[in-house]
Design an enzyme around this catalytic site. Structure first.
Site, mmCIF file in Angstrom:
data_model
loop_
_atom_site.group_PDB
_atom_site.id
_atom_site.type_symbol
_atom_site.label_atom_id
_atom_site.label_comp_id
_atom_site.label_asym_id
_atom_site.label_seq_id
_atom_site.Cartn_x
_atom_site.Cartn_y
_atom_site.Cartn_z
ATOM 1 N N GLU A 1 0.816 -1.215 0.000
ATOM 2 C CA GLU A 1 0.000 0.000 0.000
ATOM 3 C C GLU A 1 0.851 1.266 0.000
ATOM 4 O O GLU A 1 0.529 2.233 -0.716
ATOM 5 C CB GLU A 1 -0.914 0.007 1.234
ATOM 6 N N ASP A 2 1.934 1.304 0.785
ATOM 7 C CA ASP A 2 2.641 2.564 1.053
ATOM 8 C C ASP A 2 4.030 2.673 0.448
ATOM 9 O O ASP A 2 4.709 3.683 0.651
ATOM 10 C CB ASP A 2 2.760 2.772 2.578
#
Length: 715
Positions: free
Chosen positions: A76-77
């Protein structure tokens, strides 16, 4: 931050055979991907995934879960991808990391529709691999422990989501310690003053009474030793939120709340649990109604324990939970105990529940829900309730949520039993169907052929299964009624043009209007979704072309208003052309047109500035003014059909019909009839009233419709 060697040591403590190299690789990969990223506190971001992994080692989970925790934010990051994680650490771990990523993106406290959709996704993720939820819960716990660094509005949002979703979910999974901590952390954000007040009360109580926990624990140990029982005793004060919830439920202040201490007795065997219970009840007075045996009747998440409340030192009530070490492990870790390791192998705990079976039991009712509201109701009923155990006359155990009624019991036995319920006996005594059942009661359901679910049962039932079954039965009954009414309306509409509503004609009409079959068409007619005239026009377009053009409506049927002004006929009096009328203005709503003799007009006597002098346009009005009439008719074959025909013969249209009361000999029916004016209405009512099976007919007035912006309710 936990260093990699320390993390591996934590894992090796319960799993000496762990894949140390893979854990090191995941630690290094996570650190590399998150390099340069920081949290709001200023710490390196990677401290968070490592802390989550540390929380999961406390639950003694397997290597794959620990590695997933280290990598759970990479996809996700960071620049990491699913493919890269799968290549380095295997497809199973990549799937789990991807699953946590998807859960992180769910807005579980958004609008009802969105919330229901996201909950379905949450349970879908759980069904694929329960460990995804274990990682997410630990992720939320660490975020709540460090929430003070977030903006105030974000803190409040996350705290509400935690209190409404994640804490109940942890509790439903049997992870009570996590539920209590999540609730308390959220409580500190949402109501810090109340929490601090309770903490101050605990400090004062300790100052006044000394170390009550140690004294009571020593008392328990002394009595158990004297009886020859070897057991460990742990005592603790309840968390602030738990105390606050009890204060709110019982409507009492802290000083009057007696059971604020809880004790756990860990016995050597199941038999010792019951012997310990006997020792405690012999020495201290038990509190009536506060005993539960979850050993003989375990909860669906595997929880086993004996609960009792006794009056201890100085009359203080204390709650006691008695269990074995195996039961304690399940009570602490719940469903997560299924994956716990000990000495390098999966721990064999005979009380740990198979997650797949647990999830199936939890989601059985969800798929029955036909809309978002029903689905959310089922989810919350499953997640937020404790259980009671009742018995059938044959001794079979039925598990129900706290607050369940005989209606819930009946549907838990079988849907057919629920549908046919006419009464119930609890412990041999006849009781109302709204009676709240208690643990250990024997319930006998009285049934009768021909009985059908009643609308009031929806409010009596508490389980998702019962509510869904009742709603489905009510929908089926309504559809049957709509089909029956639709058949009569169709017959009248076909008769108006000299045709017969044969099965073949109805099937053809269904195809023309896009319905699956003639029954679906008739149900739509009966439910006022399509008019009989529209059906006939679609089947015989040449007759529709030959029909005289309808009355031309003037730009506005009302004289005295700007042509562009918005107005509505007041639903309380439903004025029609030919009756004297007056307008009442509403800010942001326009003008409501009332009959001059409407009882509501007295409310506006002192507000002359809101009155508007109005009259009906003198032209010929179309039959589009709906008026509700109430009829009491005999329950005889063909009566409703004749009435529909009579209305059609008066060139009026039925826009809605509803049964208000059904008795064996009479029906009370509300019919919305569209008329031109007061004379047309009079003719319709006279024609209906002349039928020998119509006992009474009246015009209905005084219905509430809506509330305008100025707060005045229109009734």
């Amino acid at each position: 931050m936990i260093e990699v060697d320390d993390l591996i040591a934590l894992v090796r403590a319960y799993n000496p055979r762990c894949d140390e190299a893979l854990i090191r690789a995941a630690y290094a990969y996570g650190a590399e991907m998150h390099a340069g990223q920081t949290r709001r506190s200023g710490e390196a971001y990677f401290t968070h995934p490592v802390a989550v992994a540390g929380l999961l080692t406390e639950q003694r989970l397997d290597d794959a879960t620990i590695i997933t925790a280290l990598l759970h934010d990479t996809i996700e990051d960071t620049r990491s991808t699913y493919g890269e994680v799968a290549e380095r650490f295997g497809k199973d771990i990549a799937e789990m990391v991807n699953g946590v990523t998807k859960l992180t993106n769910l807005e579980l406290t958004s609008s009802e529709t969105k919330q229901a959709e996201n909950f379905r996704k949450l349970f879908m993720a759980m069904s694929k691999d329960m460990r995804v939820i274990l990682v997410k819960l630990s992720d939320r716990l660490h975020n709540m422990r460090t929430i003070k660094h977030m903006a105030d509005h974000k803190q409040a949002q996350k705290a509400r989501e935690t209190m409404e979703i994640y804490a109940p979910l942890a509790g439903r999974m049997g992870m009570q310690w996590m539920r209590e901590e999540l609730e308390d952390l959220a409580f500190a954000v949402l109501n810090p003053e109340a929490r601090n007040s309770i903490l101050r009360r605990f400090v004062t109580l300790r100052h006044e009474s000394g170390d009550v926990l140690k004294r009571i624990s020593d008392d328990f140990v002394k009595e158990l030793d004297a009886a020859g029982l070897s057991a460990e005793v742990f005592g603790r004060a309840k968390r602030p939120f738990s105390v606050w919830r009890k204060m709110e439920e019982k409507k009492v202040g802290f000083s009057r709340l007696s059971d604020i201490y809880g004790f756990r007795v860990i016995a050597a065997s199941e038999g010792d649990c019951y012997r310990a219970l006997g020792v405690i009840h012999q020495r201290w007075k038990s509190i009536p109604g506060r005993f539960k045996d979850y050993i003989s009747q375990p909860k669906s998440n595997g929880y086993r324990s004996i609960h009792t409340t006794v009056s201890g030192r100085d009359g203080k009530r204390v709650e006691v939970q008695i269990r074995t070490q195996e039961m304690h492990e399940v009570a602490e870790r719940g469903v997560a105990a299924h994956w716990s390791y000990r000495d390098g192998v999966r721990a064999e705990n005979r009380f740990a529940v198979d997650p797949a079976a647990w999830l199936q039991s939890m989601t059985d009712r969800f798929e029955e829900a036909s809309d978002h509201a029903e689905f959310m109701e089922a989810v919350k009923l499953e997640m937020y309730t404790d259980q009671v155990f009742c018995f059938t006359p044959k001794g079979e155990v039925i598990k129900l949520p706290k607050g369940a009624t005989p209606i819930d019991f009946a549907y838990a036995v079988h849907t057919r039993v629920g549908h046919r319920t006419v009464g119930a006996r609890v412990d041999g005594m006849r009781v109302p169907l709204w009676t709240r059942l208690r643990n250990g009661q024997s319930v006998e359901i009285v049934t009768a052929e021909g009985q059908t679910p009643q609308a009031t049962w929806i409010d009596i039932a508490t389980t998702g299964r019962a509510k869904s079954a009742i709603r489905r039965a009510m929908k089926a009954e309504r559809r049957t009624g709509h089909v029956r009414l639709g058949r009569e309306l169709a017959r009248a509409s076909f008769a108006q043009v000299g045709k017969k509503a044969t099965d073949k004609a109805l099937e053809a009409a269904a195809r023309v209007h896009g319905f699956d079959d003639s029954e679906a068409l008739l149900a739509a007619i009966g439910a006022a979704q399509i008019s009989g005239r529209t059906v006939v026009d679609g089947l015989y377009p040449e007759l529709a072309m030959a029909r005289p053009a309808p009355d031309v409506e003037p730009e506005s049927a009302i004289v005295g208003l700007d042509p562009k002004a918005h107005y509505e006929r007041a639903p309380c009096c439903q004025p029609v052309p030919g009756e004297r009328i007056v307008g009442i203005t509403h800010r942001g709503h326009g003008v409501d047109v009332h009959a001059i003799d409407c009882p509501r007009m007295i409310e506006f006597e002192d507000q002359a500035d809101r009155w508007v002098d109005l009259s009906w346009h003198p032209g010929h009005h179309a039959a589009c003014n709906a008026v509700t009439v109430e009829m009491t008719i005999s329950n005889s074959p063909g009566v409703l059909g004749r009435i529909c025909t009579l209305i059609a013969e008066q060139n009026a249209n039925i826009s809605d019909l509803a049964f208000k009361d059904r008795k064996p000999d009479f029906f009370r029916v509300h019919v919305d009839v569209e008329v031109r004016d007061d004379e047309h209405l009079y003719s319709v009512m006279m024609a209906i009233g002349a039928d020998s099976d119509v006992v009474q007919i009246d015009r209905v007035r005084g219905r509430v419709s809506h509330v305008p912006e100025d707060g005045k309710t229109l009734a």
